[in-house]
Design an enzyme around this catalytic site. Sequence first.
Site, PDB file in Angstrom:
ATOM      1  N   GLY A   1       0.844  -1.202   0.000  1.00 39.81           N
ATOM      2  CA  GLY A   1       0.000   0.000   0.000  1.00 39.81           C
ATOM      3  C   GLY A   1       0.870   1.238   0.000  1.00 39.81           C
ATOM      4  O   GLY A   1       2.040   1.182   0.378  1.00 39.81           O
TER       5      GLY A   1
ATOM      6  N   VAL B   1       1.566   4.605  -8.169  1.00 35.45           N
ATOM      7  CA  VAL B   1       2.053   3.712  -9.219  1.00 35.45           C
ATOM      8  C   VAL B   1       2.569   4.541 -10.406  1.00 35.45           C
ATOM      9  O   VAL B   1       3.628   4.258 -10.968  1.00 35.45           O
ATOM     10  CB  VAL B   1       0.936   2.730  -9.660  1.00 35.45           C
ATOM     11  CG1 VAL B   1       1.314   2.005 -10.934  1.00 35.45           C
ATOM     12  CG2 VAL B   1       0.653   1.727  -8.538  1.00 35.45           C
TER      13      VAL B   1
ATOM     14  N   ARG C   1      -4.434  -2.097  -6.719  1.00 32.59           N
ATOM     15  CA  ARG C   1      -5.284  -2.956  -5.911  1.00 32.59           C
ATOM     16  C   ARG C   1      -6.560  -3.138  -6.735  1.00 32.59           C
ATOM     17  O   ARG C   1      -6.972  -2.221  -7.465  1.00 32.59           O
ATOM     18  CB  ARG C   1      -5.656  -2.266  -4.601  1.00 32.59           C
ATOM     19  CG  ARG C   1      -4.582  -2.311  -3.544  1.00 32.59           C
ATOM     20  CD  ARG C   1      -5.040  -1.649  -2.248  1.00 32.59           C
ATOM     21  NE  ARG C   1      -5.546  -0.315  -2.455  1.00 32.59           N
ATOM     22  CZ  ARG C   1      -6.825   0.018  -2.568  1.00 32.59           C
ATOM     23  NH1 ARG C   1      -7.766  -0.906  -2.487  1.00 32.59           N
ATOM     24  NH2 ARG C   1      -7.203   1.253  -2.757  1.00 32.59           N
TER      25      ARG C   1
ATOM     26  N   ASP D   1     -15.101  50.300  17.644  1.00 32.58           N
ATOM     27  CA  ASP D   1     -16.133  49.782  16.737  1.00 32.58           C
ATOM     28  C   ASP D   1     -17.486  49.974  17.453  1.00 32.58           C
ATOM     29  O   ASP D   1     -17.523  50.198  18.673  1.00 32.58           O
ATOM     30  CB  ASP D   1     -15.831  48.297  16.479  1.00 32.58           C
ATOM     31  CG  ASP D   1     -16.989  47.565  15.857  1.00 32.58           C
ATOM     32  OD1 ASP D   1     -17.479  48.048  14.816  1.00 32.58           O
ATOM     33  OD2 ASP D   1     -17.419  46.539  16.405  1.00 32.58           O
TER      34      ASP D   1
ATOM     35  N   LYS E   1     -10.276   2.313  -9.444  1.00 29.23           N
ATOM     36  CA  LYS E   1      -9.046   2.338 -10.243  1.00 29.23           C
ATOM     37  C   LYS E   1      -9.315   2.249 -11.748  1.00 29.23           C
ATOM     38  O   LYS E   1      -8.389   2.299 -12.549  1.00 29.23           O
ATOM     39  CB  LYS E   1      -8.108   1.194  -9.827  1.00 29.23           C
ATOM     40  CG  LYS E   1      -7.706   1.238  -8.356  1.00 29.23           C
ATOM     41  CD  LYS E   1      -6.711   2.345  -8.054  1.00 29.23           C
ATOM     42  CE  LYS E   1      -6.281   2.329  -6.583  1.00 29.23           C
ATOM     43  NZ  LYS E   1      -5.372   3.419  -6.238  1.00 29.23           N
TER      44      LYS E   1
HETATM   45  C1  GDG Z   1      -4.042   5.240  -1.329  1.00 36.47           C
HETATM   46  C2  GDG Z   1      -4.845   6.167  -2.244  1.00 36.47           C
HETATM   47  C3  GDG Z   1      -2.763   7.438  -2.710  1.00 36.47           C
HETATM   48  C4  GDG Z   1       0.858  -2.329  -5.471  1.00 36.47           C
HETATM   49  N1  GDG Z   1       0.884  -3.627  -5.790  1.00 36.47           N
HETATM   50  C5  GDG Z   1       1.941  -4.172  -5.193  1.00 36.47           C
HETATM   51  C6  GDG Z   1       2.582  -3.161  -4.486  1.00 36.47           C
HETATM   52  N2  GDG Z   1       1.900  -2.040  -4.669  1.00 36.47           N
HETATM   53  C7  GDG Z   1       2.252  -0.736  -4.110  1.00 36.47           C
HETATM   54  C8  GDG Z   1       2.642   0.230  -5.195  1.00 36.47           C
HETATM   55  C9  GDG Z   1       2.284   1.557  -4.573  1.00 36.47           C
HETATM   56  C10 GDG Z   1       1.126   1.216  -3.667  1.00 36.47           C
HETATM   57  O1  GDG Z   1       1.116  -0.179  -3.486  1.00 36.47           O
HETATM   58  C11 GDG Z   1      -0.228   1.622  -4.246  1.00 36.47           C
HETATM   59  O2  GDG Z   1      -0.369   2.974  -4.061  1.00 36.47           O
HETATM   60  P1  GDG Z   1      -1.436   3.856  -4.852  1.00 36.47           P
HETATM   61  O3  GDG Z   1      -1.168   5.274  -4.574  1.00 36.47           O
HETATM   62  O4  GDG Z   1      -1.329   3.550  -6.287  1.00 36.47           O
HETATM   63  O5  GDG Z   1      -2.872   3.394  -4.377  1.00 36.47           O
HETATM   64  P2  GDG Z   1      -3.662   3.019  -2.998  1.00 36.47           P
HETATM   65  O6  GDG Z   1      -3.174   1.750  -2.424  1.00 36.47           O
HETATM   66  O7  GDG Z   1      -5.107   3.042  -3.353  1.00 36.47           O
HETATM   67  O8  GDG Z   1      -3.316   4.199  -1.992  1.00 36.47           O
HETATM   68  C12 GDG Z   1      -3.965   6.738  -3.322  1.00 36.47           C
HETATM   69  C13 GDG Z   1      -2.077   6.562  -1.688  1.00 36.47           C
HETATM   70  O9  GDG Z   1      -2.988   6.061  -0.728  1.00 36.47           O
HETATM   71  C14 GDG Z   1      -0.987   7.335  -0.952  1.00 36.47           C
HETATM   72  O10 GDG Z   1      -1.500   8.449  -0.321  1.00 36.47           O
HETATM   73  O11 GDG Z   1      -1.853   7.756  -3.730  1.00 36.47           O
HETATM   74  O12 GDG Z   1      -4.691   7.655  -4.111  1.00 36.47           O
HETATM   75  O13 GDG Z   1      -5.955   5.485  -2.807  1.00 36.47           O
HETATM   76  O14 GDG Z   1       3.334   2.033  -3.781  1.00 36.47           O
HETATM   77  O15 GDG Z   1       3.983   0.070  -5.464  1.00 36.47           O
HETATM   78  N3  GDG Z   1       3.696  -3.384  -3.795  1.00 36.47           N
HETATM   79  C15 GDG Z   1       4.197  -4.650  -3.782  1.00 36.47           C
HETATM   80  N4  GDG Z   1       3.597  -5.654  -4.437  1.00 36.47           N
HETATM   81  C16 GDG Z   1       2.469  -5.475  -5.141  1.00 36.47           C
HETATM   82  O16 GDG Z   1       1.934  -6.411  -5.721  1.00 36.47           O
HETATM   83  N5  GDG Z   1       5.313  -4.873  -3.115  1.00 36.47           N
END
Ligand code: GDG
Length: 739
Positions: free
Chosen positions: A29, A387, A283, A508, A288
């Site tokens: 995440g 991402v 996710r 005032d 998304k």
């Molecule tokens: C929330 C908000 C906001 C994904 N698959 C794998 C993996 N990941 C990592 C990615 C990235 C993270 O997870 C996903 O981050 P996102 O920002 O794309 O999306 P959310 O999880 O929905 O996050 C979003 C974020 O919070 C931060 O504030 O940007 O808008 O919804 O880092 O690399 N990591 C691994 N394996 C996977 O299969 N190791």
Amino acid sequence: MDRLLIISNRLPVSVKKGDDGITIHQSVGGLATGMKTFYKKLDSTWIGWPGIDQQELNSEDNKYIHDQLEKERCEPLYINKRDLDLYYNGFSNKTIWPLFHYFPQYTDYHEEYWQAYQRVNELFAEKVLSIIKEDDFIWIHDYHLLLLPKLIRDSFPDTTIGFFNHIPFPSYELFRLLPWREEILEGMLGADLIGFHIYDYERHFNSCVRRLLGYDYSLNRINTGDRIIKVDNFPMGIDYDRFYQASLEIGSIKEEHKSRLQKDIETFFRTTSQRKLILSIDRLDYTKGISNRLYAFQKFLEKYPEYHDKVTLILLAVPSRSKVEQYQIMKKEVDELVGHINGKWGNVRWTPVWYFYRSLPFDDLVILYYYSDIGLVTPVRDGMNLVAKEFIATKTTGKGVLILSEMAGAAKEMSEAIVINPNNIEGIANAIGMALKMKVEDQIARNRKIQERLKRYNVERWSNEFLNSMKGVRTLQKRFLAKKITEETEQKIRSEYIKSGKNILFLDYNGTLVSTRDKSEYSPPDKELYEILDKLARDNRNEVVLISSRDRKTLDRWFGDKEYILFAEHGMWEKKKNGSWIKLNNQLRSAWKKIIRPVLELYVDRTPGSFIEEKSFSLAWHYEKTDPDYGAQRAFELKDELTERIINLDLQVMEGKKVIEIKNLGVNKGTAGSKKIGGDQYDFILAIGDDWTDEYLFEELPDNAHTINVGLKYSRAKYYCESHRDVRELLKNMCETEP
Ligand code: GDG
């Protein structure tokens, strides 16, 4: 800096119990990935749910987990299974998540969820309060804990609290659907600093606070009357170097050390330079836009047959919230779509979509980024989207094209990407075509620009800016915190007054010399007030200045024959003792009234009890006689509407107590006050006022002025008192003190 307590729903690590005993893994995440490396550099502790039910653990497990988590500087908070389900799958992910992402049709409003959400937020508060120390900084993350800032503030009023919302904050039209909307906003306002990814979310939040709670904001501060809260945007960055370095290393891995995934990709996709890879990682979440992406890929295959056999979409969908029904429905839809595309276009040599429904280790994730030619990121709504940033960070050669949805917060910073509307399937298909044809020099030029920004504004910088801003708010709060006027201070003011030879008193009228309720034409000054002011004015050391928002006629009728100096309409007009009214600013115009008056008239028609007051250079909409709730709500709407309408008209909208006034820009009590003082030297300056139109005056006066606000604790004034009665008492005592 002092100790930092980070609080989020999940810890950055997850605990699992399996056949091989207890294991601890990195959580997947954005938040966990982003802050993992840097939080350990600080004196910090992370509080959150460890991902396991305590019922499953025996005392030996507990001890082991405790020791392991201590090494990670994590403090686990266990939540019972039922509450976890109602709070996490329920309120967080079936109420807040869909609503905040503009999916009201998926939003459930259940009292049971809400009750559990409150209970779990209280549980977090208890945990924090059990370990909090004076001077700790508290940084709370995300929509699972919207009530926590206030819960901590209630028990620990002087602590410094920051709150960051990782998802969008919706517009008022959506947010108002929530039955517990006021409680949620009040909960968030327990923080000193509230952060969002982008300005749009910030302005939606401010507008909800204004419309629902009635607290106004100016610049990026909300004044609740007894606290100032800063609201700002901090676009979250990534650990840029980690992704860049990991990608650099992939290129130089020796054959025998290559992972299975790397070998497979090279065998199947890197056979000729004609073969291209498109990457999609998320996710599995309906926000998304994964199905839109698949429809667009399908459209692309239809429109561009020349790319058959050559282009493959890698679709990595990480399982998420699989207990929530919408996610199950969506999984089915994605499975079917992938099956349909592969069935229709695939052949023995070519599978158009490579579909992974699982989470991959970091090294494999970077391999996917590294080998992909196109990053396809098409959320229908996304707070930021890391991402997209990670994809660009791994493009060490500069080659690669990012296609990015304009609905992701990240699009605000990454305009060099091909920006698409995720609902425009044809548009996305064309963007894929365009990306495949983009010249390498063009790709490099675009990516280098984004990379420069991502490198500079990385996750560490993001955190530091947030934490520094938290410190800044505390300083700001101290600066704006007026002290309650004490007998000792009054004594000091009086003794300075006695000793001085030349005095000026700015007073005032409404709310300062008479009670706020006496606002109508029919409550003129009373005998006591005349006596006080007359006595002060008779002392020839004094200049008594009444500086009011009232019009000239009224002030004339009440004080025209008095020995006071009068300022009407916030200082647009001045009348010297025994003189006539003079306009203080020759630039003033009134032609704009033709445009603004009809807007106010509409509000008068729709708001019984409200009326328009016309002054020479301003128009005011009064709503003190309306139903209080209804009037307040209309006032917020009007203010919003006027803010749009006055663009380019050189006007300002000012909000007084139960009145909204539109007037020429650059005229206020502050400019009038400083003009009045001019080059004259006064030994003693006193200014008293009660609403934020008086703040301009407090700000403009020299440092040695005694400034007093009536009622508001957060003010530019040095002191505050409770009511107009206190003001009269102070003035009476001053008159009675003989020099
Ligand atoms: C929330 C908000 C906001 C994904 N698959 C794998 C993996 N990941 C990592 C990615 C990235 C993270 O997870 C996903 O981050 P996102 O920002 O794309 O999306 P959310 O999880 O929905 O996050 C979003 C974020 O919070 C931060 O504030 O940007 O808008 O919804 O880092 O690399 N990591 C691994 N394996 C996977 O299969 N190791």
